[in-house]
Design a protein around this motif. Structure first.
Motif, PDB file in Angstrom:
ATOM      1  N   SER A  67      -7.046  -4.709  -3.101  1.00 53.00           N
ATOM      2  CA  SER A  67      -8.384  -4.814  -2.968  1.00 53.00           C
ATOM      3  C   SER A  67      -8.647  -4.537  -4.502  1.00 53.00           C
ATOM      4  CB  SER A  67      -9.028  -3.844  -2.253  1.00 53.00           C
ATOM      5  OG  SER A  67      -8.887  -4.217  -0.966  1.00 53.00           O
TER       6      SER A  67
ATOM      7  N   ASP B 218     -10.297  -8.710  -1.800  1.00 48.34           N
ATOM      8  CA  ASP B 218      -8.995  -8.340  -1.210  1.00 48.34           C
ATOM      9  C   ASP B 218      -8.123 -10.013  -1.776  1.00 48.34           C
ATOM     10  OD1 ASP B 218      -9.396  -6.269   0.128  1.00 48.34           O
ATOM     11  OD2 ASP B 218      -9.802  -7.106   1.835  1.00 48.34           O
TER      12      ASP B 218
ATOM     13  N   HIS C  43      -2.680  -2.420  -0.199  1.00 50.46           N
ATOM     14  CA  HIS C  43      -2.470  -2.333   1.583  1.00 50.46           C
ATOM     15  C   HIS C  43      -1.375  -2.287   1.457  1.00 50.46           C
ATOM     16  CE1 HIS C  43      -6.882  -2.921   1.808  1.00 50.46           C
ATOM     17  NE2 HIS C  43      -6.768  -3.920   0.811  1.00 50.46           N
ATOM     18  N   ASP C  44      -0.869  -1.578   2.563  1.00 56.92           N
ATOM     19  CA  ASP C  44       0.673  -1.721   3.074  1.00 56.92           C
ATOM     20  C   ASP C  44       0.987  -2.762   3.987  1.00 56.92           C
ATOM     21  OD1 ASP C  44       1.100   0.586   1.618  1.00 56.92           O
ATOM     22  OD2 ASP C  44       0.595   1.879   3.481  1.00 56.92           O
TER      23      ASP C  44
END
Length: 64
Positions: free
Chosen positions: A16, A30, A63-64
């Motif tokens: 993001s 994103d 983000h994972d």
């Protein structure tokens, strides 16, 4: 992770970012990393990247 360390960011990673025009209101966008534009190892406001869709901004969330 908060995106201030270049070593945490790789091409193809979902992140993001905050765009230049959204820095005051903090709206996040994103996308997938296409290019890493910051040369230094760390940046206090986030590493600058270009997303696959062409938008450029500083990474705020990884983000994972």
């Amino acid at each position: 992770m908060n995106g201030t360390s270049r070593s945490d960011i790789k091409k193809g990673l979902l992140v993001s970012i905050v765009l230049k025009q959204n820095q005051r209101n903090g709206t996040l966008t994103d996308g997938l990393v296409k290019d890493i534009l910051t040369n230094s190892h760390n940046h206090p406001h986030g590493i600058k990247v270009r997303l696959e869709n062409g938008e450029v901004g500083r990474v705020k969330v990884i983000h994972d």
